[in-house]
Design a protein around this motif. Structure first.
Motif, PDB file in Angstrom:
ATOM      1  N   GLN A  50      -0.897   2.642   1.231  1.00  0.00           N
ATOM      2  CA  GLN A  50      -0.046   1.480   1.474  1.00  0.00           C
ATOM      3  C   GLN A  50       0.548   1.045   0.147  1.00  0.00           C
ATOM      4  OE1 GLN A  50       0.654  -0.408   4.597  1.00  0.00           O
ATOM      5  NE2 GLN A  50       2.264  -0.780   3.113  1.00  0.00           N
ATOM      6  N   ARG A  51       1.852   1.075   0.057  1.00  0.00           N
ATOM      7  CA  ARG A  51       2.548   0.637  -1.156  1.00  0.00           C
ATOM      8  C   ARG A  51       3.034  -0.793  -0.981  1.00  0.00           C
ATOM      9  NH1 ARG A  51       4.943   5.130  -4.565  1.00  0.00           N
ATOM     10  NH2 ARG A  51       3.774   6.942  -3.864  1.00  0.00           N
ATOM     11  N   ALA A  52       3.575  -1.339  -2.045  1.00  0.00           N
ATOM     12  CA  ALA A  52       4.120  -2.692  -1.997  1.00  0.00           C
ATOM     13  C   ALA A  52       5.191  -2.768  -0.918  1.00  0.00           C
ATOM     14  CB  ALA A  52       4.714  -3.064  -3.354  1.00  0.00           C
ATOM     15  N   GLU A  53       5.348  -3.956  -0.368  1.00  0.00           N
ATOM     16  CA  GLU A  53       6.318  -4.149   0.713  1.00  0.00           C
ATOM     17  C   GLU A  53       7.696  -3.640   0.316  1.00  0.00           C
ATOM     18  OE1 GLU A  53       8.054  -7.773   3.399  1.00  0.00           O
ATOM     19  OE2 GLU A  53       5.999  -7.914   2.652  1.00  0.00           O
ATOM     20  N   GLY A  54       8.293  -2.890   1.241  1.00  0.00           N
ATOM     21  CA  GLY A  54       9.623  -2.351   1.016  1.00  0.00           C
ATOM     22  C   GLY A  54       9.636  -0.945   0.459  1.00  0.00           C
ATOM     23  N   GLU A  55       8.494  -0.474  -0.052  1.00  0.00           N
ATOM     24  CA  GLU A  55       8.431   0.883  -0.598  1.00  0.00           C
ATOM     25  C   GLU A  55       7.979   1.856   0.485  1.00  0.00           C
ATOM     26  OE1 GLU A  55       6.800   1.601  -4.556  1.00  0.00           O
ATOM     27  OE2 GLU A  55       6.418  -0.552  -4.658  1.00  0.00           O
ATOM     28  N   ALA A  56       8.563   3.053   0.480  1.00  0.00           N
ATOM     29  CA  ALA A  56       8.191   4.087   1.454  1.00  0.00           C
ATOM     30  C   ALA A  56       6.736   4.492   1.254  1.00  0.00           C
ATOM     31  CB  ALA A  56       9.085   5.299   1.284  1.00  0.00           C
ATOM     32  N   CYS A  57       6.009   4.574   2.365  1.00  0.00           N
ATOM     33  CA  CYS A  57       4.629   5.049   2.312  1.00  0.00           C
ATOM     34  C   CYS A  57       4.184   5.463   3.714  1.00  0.00           C
ATOM     35  CB  CYS A  57       3.694   3.990   1.750  1.00  0.00           C
ATOM     36  SG  CYS A  57       3.502   2.527   2.767  1.00  0.00           S
ATOM     37  N   CYS A  58       3.161   6.294   3.756  1.00  0.00           N
ATOM     38  CA  CYS A  58       2.676   6.817   5.040  1.00  0.00           C
ATOM     39  C   CYS A  58       2.078   5.732   5.935  1.00  0.00           C
ATOM     40  CB  CYS A  58       1.679   7.941   4.796  1.00  0.00           C
ATOM     41  SG  CYS A  58       2.461   9.425   4.103  1.00  0.00           S
ATOM     42  N   ALA A  59       1.430   4.744   5.339  1.00  0.00           N
ATOM     43  CA  ALA A  59       0.809   3.693   6.142  1.00  0.00           C
ATOM     44  C   ALA A  59       1.842   2.931   6.972  1.00  0.00           C
ATOM     45  CB  ALA A  59       0.012   2.730   5.267  1.00  0.00           C
TER      46      ALA A  59
END
Length: 102
Positions: free
Chosen positions: A14-23
Motif C-alpha cells: 500500500q503506497r501513499a494515497e494517489g500512488e499506483a500500488c497493488c493493494a
C-alpha cells in the motif's frame, strides 16, 4: 528438493494515497481467497504450495502482480476467477496461464 513445490508471492503493498500500488486492486482480500482455495483443495503445506503476502515487487505498472516460484512466472490478475484459473492450471496441472502472464 525444495521445501515447497510452488511458492506464490502476492504483492499487497500500500503506497501513499494517489500512488499506483497493488493493494488498490484489493490484493489483501484476494490473497485470503487464494489461500483458502489452496487449503480447500489440500494443496497447502510442506512439499506442496505456500501462498505469501509480499511487499512491493517492483512491477506497479503491471499490477496487481504475483510471482510463482520456482518457475519465476509473473502474473497479473483482476479477480477471484483469475486466481482460480492460476490455481487450477499452474499450481495443480503445472501449466502457465499465458493470458495472465506478464
Amino acid at each position: 528438493m525444495a521445501y515447497f513445490e510452488h511458492h506464490v508471492f502476492i504483492c499487497c503493498n500500500q503506497r501513499a494515497e494517489g500512488e499506483a500500488c497493488c493493494a488498490n486492486f484489493g490484493t489483501p482480500a484476494l490473497l485470503s481467497k487464494m489461500k483458502d482455495k489452496v487449503k480447500a483443495l489440500g494443496l497447502a503445506g510442506e512439499g506442496k504450495v505456500r501462498i505469501n503476502k509480499a511487499g512491493c515487487l517492483g512491477r506497479c505498472d503491471d499490477g496487481p502482480v504475483m510471482v510463482v516460484y520456482p518457475e519465476e512466472t509473473w502474473y497479473t490478475f483482476v479477480d477471484e476467477d483469475d486466481l482460480d484459473e492460476i490455481v487450477e492450471e499452474h499450481l495443480v496441472h503445472g501449466r502457465v496461464v499465458e493470458r495472465l502472464k506478464i
